[in-house]
Design an enzyme around this catalytic site. Structure first.
Site, PDB file in Angstrom:
ATOM      1  N   HIS A 177      -5.737   4.746   6.956  1.00 33.50           N
ATOM      2  CA  HIS A 177      -5.843   5.303   8.043  1.00 33.50           C
ATOM      3  C   HIS A 177      -7.657   5.393   8.615  1.00 33.50           C
ATOM      4  CE1 HIS A 177      -2.068   7.808   9.298  1.00 33.50           C
ATOM      5  NE2 HIS A 177      -1.981   6.475   8.605  1.00 33.50           N
ATOM      6  N   ASP A 216       5.129  -0.696   7.681  1.00 32.89           N
ATOM      7  CA  ASP A 216       4.353  -0.755   8.414  1.00 32.89           C
ATOM      8  C   ASP A 216       2.362  -0.072   8.634  1.00 32.89           C
ATOM      9  OD1 ASP A 216       5.327   1.396   9.309  1.00 32.89           O
ATOM     10  OD2 ASP A 216       4.640   2.102  11.257  1.00 32.89           O
ATOM     11  N   GLU A 259       6.927   3.646  10.674  1.00 36.66           N
ATOM     12  CA  GLU A 259       6.428   5.064  10.659  1.00 36.66           C
ATOM     13  C   GLU A 259       5.447   6.146  11.283  1.00 36.66           C
ATOM     14  OE1 GLU A 259       4.906   8.429   7.818  1.00 36.66           O
ATOM     15  OE2 GLU A 259       3.847   6.624   8.295  1.00 36.66           O
ATOM     16  N   GLU A 260       4.597   4.211  11.283  1.00 38.74           N
ATOM     17  CA  GLU A 260       3.201   4.870  12.610  1.00 38.74           C
ATOM     18  C   GLU A 260       3.017   5.460  13.405  1.00 38.74           C
ATOM     19  OE1 GLU A 260       1.124   5.851  10.397  1.00 38.74           O
ATOM     20  OE2 GLU A 260       1.062   5.276   8.472  1.00 38.74           O
ATOM     21  N   ASP A 272       9.845  10.295  -0.561  1.00 40.69           N
ATOM     22  CA  ASP A 272       9.595  10.043   0.349  1.00 40.69           C
ATOM     23  C   ASP A 272       8.176   9.768  -0.302  1.00 40.69           C
ATOM     24  OD1 ASP A 272       8.453   8.107   2.669  1.00 40.69           O
ATOM     25  OD2 ASP A 272       8.527   8.740   4.293  1.00 40.69           O
ATOM     26  N   ASP A 289      -1.825   3.487   2.091  1.00 40.95           N
ATOM     27  CA  ASP A 289      -0.129   3.676   2.746  1.00 40.95           C
ATOM     28  C   ASP A 289       0.440   2.442   3.781  1.00 40.95           C
ATOM     29  OD1 ASP A 289       0.715   5.545   4.876  1.00 40.95           O
ATOM     30  OD2 ASP A 289      -0.502   6.142   6.292  1.00 40.95           O
ATOM     31  N   HIS A 306       7.463   2.538   3.752  1.00 41.51           N
ATOM     32  CA  HIS A 306       7.523   1.854   5.100  1.00 41.51           C
ATOM     33  C   HIS A 306       6.533   0.373   5.012  1.00 41.51           C
ATOM     34  CE1 HIS A 306       3.414   3.623   6.330  1.00 41.51           C
ATOM     35  NE2 HIS A 306       3.815   4.693   6.231  1.00 41.51           N
TER      36      HIS A 306
HETATM   37 ZN   LIG Z   1       2.982   6.813   5.644  1.00 42.28          ZN
END
Ligand SMILES: [Zn+2]
Length: 480
Positions: free
Chosen positions: A455, A120, A187-188, A214, A153, A118
């Site tokens: 994150h 985003d 995705e987030e 993934d 991420d 992903h």
């Molecule tokens: Zn992720």
């Protein structure tokens, strides 16, 4: 010798024999040190990742708008950086900013493979920005490290897939089977507009992937302290997701003369009651495999305990419950994430509500969660209701003897010396969950080692990690 003593001794000997047999049946998995390939350091790819990080493709929240100009910038960055991918593969766009590239293989009779990532990222809290070593969207490259939101991420995966594809296209490579490269843009915030729609398109077109890869698993050299080898954990299953709302309505009034119990008091008690207990533990198949694989590398007593779960199960569960990550692997978790009540300091609110976020273990359902919450609260004044909008039941796991797992295991052994590869259960949620209902070979893994800061603060990745990921995807794309 008296009879009872004799029976006792015979029983003891049988017990010891069973314990030892099980213990020595847990064998260490051979490594493939001699097979590792050279991984060239890819500084150009590092620059590309740096550039990608600087584009602020932030998913702010479910109901909050995105800055579409940043997503347009990202699309232009992709077109400029990966021209062959755009001219030689078939591109399909979903909801403006999610993309699927179809790379047609030589053998159309073989079921296709899907690679996902992903684009985003999560936002950086204003309060955290000053704590970053380098500005959070700088994409700063310092020696071996690329810094910034998305470095781990999941822009590194997206970039690694695109780099591998572009480099192989420039060598006129055609894969044996067809590949779909899927890049989601939300995705987030649960992937509803991206991966969800992409997966529906797969279903409509009746495309049944033989393998979906993934983000999720990684290489760990820190957490499995007693294992003297790098451990590559490949997720074979993923927990489910449900929000449960609880609310209490009791007429309020002036705060100078409160009732013995207000809506807030009842809500508080309810929250405490839910948090004091846990739903029953389950050792799911991926976690059982992880325990066995790692135990085989550890001390005799650890091996004996894990090899004899029928006897030591409670002890193992108890020790896993002491750590929040391992606890989440064996329990459906429930935690309040939103609490709402009150509008003015001298008014007792008539309504108080809270939302619990729950991650559901395979083997339990969202209804089990609701029933657990109701019985833990045990108070008719509290209404309990599950949200259906973001509900995702736990998926079934990919068996660890599935050919796709064995394929990833042998690829990982080629790029990580002396690695121990093991299945595990993903405790977070990824875009690939949309594929799980119709593909029995969904795995989550990228070969980055001990990734940091996703994150959170100081998200960063090594250039060596990025280079290893590119080599990894090239090997996957070369699979027959
Ligand atoms: Zn992720």
């Amino acid at each position: 010798m008296k009879m009872p003593l004799k029976i006792f001794l015979v029983g003891l000997i049988i017990l010891i024999a069973v314990l030892m047999f099980n213990t020595f049946s847990l064998k260490s998995t051979a490594s493939a040190v001699s097979n590792t390939i050279d991984i060239p350091r890819d500084d150009t790819a590092a620059l590309h990742l740096s550039e990608a990080i600087q584009i602020k493709t932030v998913s702010f929240g479910d109901t909050l708008p995105i800055d579409t100009s940043e997503f347009v910038k990202f699309r232009m960055f992709m077109e400029k950086t990966y021209p062959l991918m755009h001219t030689k593969l078939e591109k399909q766009t979903f909801n403006q900013f999610s993309y699927v590239f179809k790379w047609t293989g030589k053998d159309s009779t073989k079921a296709p493979f899907v690679l996902m990532a992903h684009m985003d990222v999560v936002p950086v809290e204003a309060i955290a920005e000053s704590k970053w070593t380098y500005p959070s969207f700088s994409g700063k490259i310092e020696k071996d490290t690329i810094w910034g939101r998305g470095a781990v991420d999941d822009k590194s995966s997206a970039i690694a897939i695109m780099e591998a594809t572009e480099q192989m296209l420039s060598n006129n490579f055609t894969p044996e089977r067809t590949f779909y490269l899927c890049f989601g843009h939300d995705e987030e915030i649960a992937g509803k507009r991206g991966a969800n729609i992409i997966s529906q398109w797969f279903k409509e077109k009746d495309i049944k992937p033989a393998f979906v890869l993934d983000e999720g698993g990684m290489i760990d050299t820190e957490r499995f302290k007693d294992v003297q080898r790098p451990v590559a954990v490949i997720a074979t299953g993923e927990k489910g997701f449900v929000n449960v709302d609880i609310s209490v309505t009791i007429p309020g009034g002036h705060s100078s003369q409160p009732e013995r119990e207000t809506a807030i008091d009842v809500l508080n008690k309810a929250i405490v009651n839910v948090r004091q207990k846990q739903m029953p533990s389950i050792i799911t198949a991926p976690v059982q495999s992880l325990l066995e694989k790692t135990a085989a590398e550890q001390s005799f007593f650890k091996r004996m305990a894990i090899a004899n779960m029928w006897l030591f199960g409670n002890m193992i569960v108890g020790s896993m419950e002491e750590n929040k990550q391992t606890n989440a692997m064996i329990h459906t978790t429930l935690v309040p994430t939103i609490v709402k009540a009150g509008i003015k300091d001298n008014v007792i609110p008539s309504i108080a509500s809270a939302t619990f976020n729950s991650r559901i273990l395979p083997g339990q359902t969202s209804d089990d969660v609701v029933n657990f919450v109701k019985s833990a609260i045990n108070d008719e004044r509290v209404t309990v209701k599950k949200q259906t909008i973001s509900l995702m039941e736990a998926s079934s796991s990919t068996p660890s003897d599935h050919p796709s797992f064995q394929m990833l295991e042998s690829i990982t052994q080629k790029i990580v010396p002396n690695v121990l590869v093991s299945p595990y259960l993903l405790i977070g949620a990824t875009d690939s969950r949309y594929f799980r209902p119709f593909s029995n070979a969904v795995l989550n893994f990228t070969p980055m080692q001990n990734p940091k800061g996703f994150h959170g603060i100081d998200e960063r990745i090594g250039v060596t990690d990025l280079s290893r990921m590119i080599s990894f995807y090239k090997l996957v794309l070369s699979e027959k």
